[in-house]
Scaffold this active site. Structure first.
Site: not given
Length: 452
Positions: A218, A71, A215, A69, A330, A131, A279
């Site tokens: 939410r 970003h 994602h 994971h 992350d 994203y 998570h």
């Protein structure tokens, strides 16, 4: 044909509780063709002719490690967001400020340096939870997948494999509030348009493959979850999703849907063996049951979860429920798979006030084979015949590891102790240096360009 013979002082072989001394590993064209434990005794020049051409690997050799994971652009925040008060939500505002300054060229430069930093830490494969798709205000680039292509190229330059987890991100809140500001760059309008865009992209190079991500609850309306899951299922692709990172997410989902986020995902066919929940810090007992029964995985990101004050998830309970655990860095507050792995055990000690929850071999599995499997590379993460020739060698004579039993590296070593990394049979890191990327300089230059 390219063949190499490696003689590891110690190697950690599959299904072994501890490393094995003196192991000959033979590779041909990026695959392991033979693994032979030898009788202990003597250095590699002890007169054994069969070893004359073997490359000596002093220290402990591990299978390639997987970062399930990432970003990549969050790396620009390291050292800039840690000194003040706040929580996940205030940190998120700072993160959005970086997204406003990224374009395909600057993202390529940043991700190349970040992925090369991962290589230095022993990571041979990364899952990029991607994203940041479009230009300012959500306007697509001429090539709607230009940012995806930049990440694929960055991984090629850095020399590691990539699973691009193209992420569907449509709304700002569980009750469907529209995206605003920097978030507009993330959205495709609806899940069908997301699927059309992703379907038009084919990663360039054998080092990369395409997966999908939701994602969070939410960001994707409940009635569109099945569209994303169906796209992944039809292509036998990995599917990842942020899950229950914050109690506020759970509370909002219950208020709107009368279900926990895990329950909502189960209702819409998202869970399953190809799914990894990232998570899962605040699951209920029922959530753990749903994840285990569906054979979904969980990717833990301990250094980010503590940096953002998210909390400590019930790792041992999830493992006992049959949930495969993998690891990710992350936000890249730290890129160090040894730190992530030992934190799984040490955080569990903090949570329970008891010691001894995960054996070293379990931590290795989470950091290697389980992570690769979560990213769709089931032929990696094990030093075994037929597997990919990914070898990560850790020194046992640094100030951190001197005198440490080889199995103790998970509680003593760090990324700086990685001396050599081989990816698909090709040496990528030697003597602790990346062979093609000046990692510190490129990180400094790329981050300076995108930070306010």
């Amino acid at each position: 044909m390219t063949s190499t013979r490696w003689l590891a002082e110690y190697a950690w072989l599959p299904e072994r509780a501890a490393p094995t001394p003196e192991v000959l590993i033979e590779t041909v064209n990026g695959r392991i063709t033979a693994v032979t434990p030898l009788s202990p005794g003597g250095p590699p020049d002890a007169g054994v002719d069969v070893l004359a051409d073997a490359v000596w690997l002093p220290g402990l050799t591990l299978p390639g490690l997987a970062n399930a994971h990432s970003h990549a652009f969050h790396r620009a925040l390291r050292g800039h967001t840690h000194g003040g008060r706040g929580d996940f939500w205030s940190w998120r505002d700072q993160m959005y400020a970086v997204t406003a300054r990224l374009n395909p060229d600057s993202y390529l430069a940043l991700a190349r340096a970040v992925y090369a930093e991962m290589a230095l830490a022993g990571i041979t494969c990364v899952g990029e939870f991607h994203y940041l798709h479009h230009g300012a205000g959500g306007t697509p680039y001429d090539d709607p997948n230009a940012m995806s292509a930049a990440l694929v190229e960055a991984a090629a330059h850095a020399g590691i494999r990539l699973t691009l987890l193209d992420t569907c991100y449509l709304t700002a809140t569980v009750d469907g509030q529209p995206l605003t500001g920097s978030q507009l760059r993330f959205g495709d309008g609806d899940a069908l348009r997301w699927a059309d865009r992703v379907s038009a992209f084919t990663p360039d190079g054998r080092h990369a493959r395409l997966g999908a991500a939701i994602h969070s609850v939410r960001a994707v309306p409940a009635e569109q979850l099945a569209t994303v899951a169906g796209w992944a299922h039809r292509r036998d692709a990995p599917l990842h999703v942020h899950l229950s990172e914050q109690p506020a997410e759970n509370d909002a989902c219950r208020a709107v849907h009368g279900r926990t986020p895990t329950g909502l995902l189960a209702d819409h066919g998202v869970l399953g063996p190809a799914t990894t929940a990232v998570h899962a810090t605040h699951p209920t007992s029922g959530d753990i049951g749903l994840l285990g029964e569906s054979r979904s995985g969980v990717c833990l990101c301990p250094t980010t979860e503590r940096d953002l004050a998210d909390g400590i998830g019930p790792a041992r309970r999830m493992a006992e429920a049959g949930i495969p655990l993998s690891l990710g860095s992350d936000s890249h507050a730290v890129i160090d798979p040894f730190e992530e792995a030992r934190a799984v055990e040490l955080d569990e000690r903090l949570r329970t006030r008891k010691r001894g929850h995960f054996a070293p071999a379990e931590l290795l599995h989470a950091a290697s084979a389980a992570g690769h499997a979560a990213l769709g590379w089931t032929d990696a993460g094990r030093i075994a015949v037929g597997g990919r020739a990914d070898l990560v060698t850790v020194r046992l004579d640094s100030v951190r590891t001197a005198g440490v039993a080889p199995a103790g590296v998970w509680f003593a070593a760090g990324a700086a102790d990685v001396t050599q990394v081989v990816v698909d049979g090709r040496v990528l890191v030697r003597d602790g240096h990346h062979l093609t990327v000046d990692v510190p300089q490129e990180l400094a230059d790329a981050i300076a360009e995108v930070t306010p």
